[in-house]
Design a protein around this motif. Structure first.
Motif, mmCIF file in Angstrom:
data_model
loop_
_atom_site.group_PDB
_atom_site.id
_atom_site.type_symbol
_atom_site.label_atom_id
_atom_site.label_comp_id
_atom_site.label_asym_id
_atom_site.label_seq_id
_atom_site.Cartn_x
_atom_site.Cartn_y
_atom_site.Cartn_z
ATOM 1 N N GLU A 155 0.908 -1.153 -0.048
ATOM 2 C CA GLU A 155 -0.087 0.063 0.027
ATOM 3 C C GLU A 155 0.966 1.443 0.007
ATOM 4 O O GLU A 155 0.436 2.425 -0.113
ATOM 5 C CB GLU A 155 -1.054 -0.070 1.297
ATOM 6 C CG GLU A 155 -2.022 -1.131 1.258
ATOM 7 C CD GLU A 155 -1.326 -2.606 1.868
ATOM 8 O OE1 GLU A 155 -0.226 -2.321 2.380
ATOM 9 O OE2 GLU A 155 -2.254 -3.340 1.778
ATOM 10 N N HIS A 156 2.226 1.180 -0.160
ATOM 11 C CA HIS A 156 2.829 2.251 0.072
ATOM 12 C C HIS A 156 2.628 3.041 -1.275
ATOM 13 O O HIS A 156 2.711 2.586 -2.545
ATOM 14 C CB HIS A 156 4.384 1.854 0.181
ATOM 15 C CG HIS A 156 5.654 3.074 0.538
ATOM 16 N ND1 HIS A 156 5.980 3.983 -0.544
ATOM 17 C CD2 HIS A 156 5.983 3.560 1.649
ATOM 18 C CE1 HIS A 156 6.545 4.846 0.038
ATOM 19 N NE2 HIS A 156 6.755 4.546 1.139
ATOM 20 N N PRO A 157 2.694 4.336 -1.168
ATOM 21 C CA PRO A 157 2.754 5.271 -2.221
ATOM 22 C C PRO A 157 3.818 4.858 -3.539
ATOM 23 O O PRO A 157 3.295 4.919 -4.755
ATOM 24 C CB PRO A 157 2.867 6.672 -1.977
ATOM 25 C CG PRO A 157 2.700 6.564 -0.435
ATOM 26 C CD PRO A 157 3.006 5.285 0.054
ATOM 27 N N SER A 158 4.884 4.408 -3.159
ATOM 28 C CA SER A 158 5.876 4.154 -4.122
ATOM 29 C C SER A 158 5.374 2.974 -4.935
ATOM 30 O O SER A 158 5.686 2.745 -6.117
ATOM 31 C CB SER A 158 7.125 4.099 -3.439
ATOM 32 O OG SER A 158 7.780 5.286 -3.075
ATOM 33 N N THR A 159 5.010 1.974 -4.167
ATOM 34 C CA THR A 159 4.423 0.749 -4.858
ATOM 35 C C THR A 159 3.277 0.954 -5.757
ATOM 36 O O THR A 159 3.286 0.399 -6.775
ATOM 37 C CB THR A 159 4.051 -0.360 -3.743
ATOM 38 O OG1 THR A 159 5.292 -0.493 -2.582
ATOM 39 C CG2 THR A 159 3.879 -1.642 -4.147
ATOM 40 N N LEU A 160 2.448 1.868 -5.185
ATOM 41 C CA LEU A 160 1.313 2.073 -5.823
ATOM 42 C C LEU A 160 1.629 2.737 -7.300
ATOM 43 O O LEU A 160 0.925 2.570 -8.244
ATOM 44 C CB LEU A 160 -0.011 2.795 -5.217
ATOM 45 C CG LEU A 160 -0.372 2.324 -3.901
ATOM 46 C CD1 LEU A 160 -1.141 3.171 -3.170
ATOM 47 C CD2 LEU A 160 -0.973 1.044 -4.257
ATOM 48 N N VAL A 208 -7.053 -5.003 -14.779
ATOM 49 C CA VAL A 208 -7.080 -5.794 -13.655
ATOM 50 C C VAL A 208 -6.180 -5.137 -12.582
ATOM 51 O O VAL A 208 -6.393 -5.082 -11.469
ATOM 52 C CB VAL A 208 -6.666 -7.298 -13.764
ATOM 53 C CG1 VAL A 208 -6.361 -8.173 -12.467
ATOM 54 C CG2 VAL A 208 -7.651 -7.986 -14.463
ATOM 55 N N LEU A 209 -5.100 -4.818 -12.865
ATOM 56 C CA LEU A 209 -3.832 -4.155 -12.214
ATOM 57 C C LEU A 209 -4.246 -2.705 -11.749
ATOM 58 O O LEU A 209 -4.085 -2.120 -10.514
ATOM 59 C CB LEU A 209 -2.552 -4.183 -13.098
ATOM 60 C CG LEU A 209 -1.391 -3.415 -12.166
ATOM 61 C CD1 LEU A 209 -1.008 -4.583 -10.870
ATOM 62 C CD2 LEU A 209 -0.111 -3.378 -13.262
ATOM 63 N N ILE A 210 -4.690 -1.903 -12.437
ATOM 64 C CA ILE A 210 -5.391 -0.637 -12.225
ATOM 65 C C ILE A 210 -6.370 -0.748 -10.864
ATOM 66 O O ILE A 210 -6.371 -0.026 -10.054
ATOM 67 C CB ILE A 210 -5.660 0.451 -13.357
ATOM 68 C CG1 ILE A 210 -5.489 1.961 -12.773
ATOM 69 C CG2 ILE A 210 -7.046 -0.012 -13.978
ATOM 70 C CD1 ILE A 210 -4.189 2.391 -12.603
ATOM 71 N N LYS A 211 -7.566 -1.810 -11.200
ATOM 72 C CA LYS A 211 -8.232 -2.078 -10.197
ATOM 73 C C LYS A 211 -7.733 -2.233 -8.831
ATOM 74 O O LYS A 211 -8.089 -1.942 -7.777
ATOM 75 C CB LYS A 211 -9.423 -2.972 -10.522
ATOM 76 C CG LYS A 211 -10.264 -2.573 -11.737
ATOM 77 C CD LYS A 211 -11.283 -3.598 -12.084
ATOM 78 C CE LYS A 211 -12.440 -3.118 -12.999
ATOM 79 N NZ LYS A 211 -13.157 -4.173 -13.384
ATOM 80 N N LYS A 212 -6.769 -3.071 -8.828
ATOM 81 C CA LYS A 212 -6.012 -3.610 -7.836
ATOM 82 C C LYS A 212 -5.330 -2.480 -7.128
ATOM 83 O O LYS A 212 -5.214 -2.214 -5.817
ATOM 84 C CB LYS A 212 -4.978 -4.609 -8.173
ATOM 85 C CG LYS A 212 -4.286 -5.245 -6.640
ATOM 86 C CD LYS A 212 -3.471 -6.465 -7.081
ATOM 87 C CE LYS A 212 -2.820 -6.926 -5.974
ATOM 88 N NZ LYS A 212 -1.713 -8.079 -6.279
ATOM 89 N N CYS A 213 -4.720 -1.660 -7.884
ATOM 90 C CA CYS A 213 -4.207 -0.324 -7.404
ATOM 91 C C CYS A 213 -4.859 0.523 -6.805
ATOM 92 O O CYS A 213 -4.689 0.866 -5.459
ATOM 93 C CB CYS A 213 -3.481 0.412 -8.671
ATOM 94 S SG CYS A 213 -2.301 1.928 -8.289
ATOM 95 N N PHE A 214 -5.993 0.770 -7.199
ATOM 96 C CA PHE A 214 -7.242 1.636 -6.947
ATOM 97 C C PHE A 214 -7.709 1.184 -5.434
ATOM 98 O O PHE A 214 -7.731 1.899 -4.611
ATOM 99 C CB PHE A 214 -8.433 1.762 -7.873
ATOM 100 C CG PHE A 214 -9.241 2.810 -7.351
ATOM 101 C CD1 PHE A 214 -9.262 4.230 -7.154
ATOM 102 C CD2 PHE A 214 -10.672 2.230 -6.864
ATOM 103 C CE1 PHE A 214 -10.337 4.994 -6.844
ATOM 104 C CE2 PHE A 214 -11.515 2.881 -6.507
ATOM 105 C CZ PHE A 214 -11.513 4.308 -6.189
ATOM 106 N N GLN A 215 -7.834 -0.207 -5.483
ATOM 107 C CA GLN A 215 -8.443 -0.916 -4.070
ATOM 108 C C GLN A 215 -7.323 -0.520 -3.130
ATOM 109 O O GLN A 215 -7.645 -0.391 -1.781
ATOM 110 C CB GLN A 215 -8.834 -2.130 -4.512
ATOM 111 C CG GLN A 215 -9.791 -2.361 -5.168
ATOM 112 C CD GLN A 215 -10.208 -3.864 -5.373
ATOM 113 O OE1 GLN A 215 -9.032 -4.757 -5.151
ATOM 114 N NE2 GLN A 215 -11.353 -4.099 -6.192
ATOM 115 N N LEU A 216 -6.124 -0.683 -3.262
ATOM 116 C CA LEU A 216 -5.003 -0.452 -2.223
ATOM 117 C C LEU A 216 -4.796 1.134 -1.694
ATOM 118 O O LEU A 216 -4.884 1.222 -0.938
ATOM 119 C CB LEU A 216 -3.559 -1.308 -2.984
ATOM 120 C CG LEU A 216 -3.572 -2.708 -2.986
ATOM 121 C CD1 LEU A 216 -2.187 -2.921 -3.767
ATOM 122 C CD2 LEU A 216 -3.485 -3.417 -1.469
#
Length: 69
Positions: free
Chosen positions: A35-40, A61-69
């Motif tokens: 969930e770290h901003p750099s990871t996102l 799929v990846l952007i949805k996961k990013c948004f959820q985190l």
């Protein structure tokens, strides 16, 4: 690595950028946390690289996961 991946993206060298961006994202997940901003940010960068290569389903799929985190 993230800067080199960005350079590859700017040059249109999508496959090389994808490989490095994947490595950056996985490294950041392990070394800091998901969930770290750099990871996102790295997830977001990878999403656009996937999109530019026509891998739209993977990118969504990846952007949805990013948004959820």
């Amino acid at each position: 690595m993230a800067n080199l991946a960005s350079t590859y993206s700017n040059q249109g060298r999508w496959k090389e950028a994808e490989e490095l961006e994947m490595l950056v994202m996985e490294t950041r997940k392990r070394s800091i946390w998901a969930e770290h901003p750099s990871t996102l940010t790295s997830m977001n960068n990878l999403t656009f690289t996937l999109k530019f290569q026509g891998h739209n389903d993977e990118a969504i799929v990846l952007i949805k996961k990013c948004f959820q985190l």
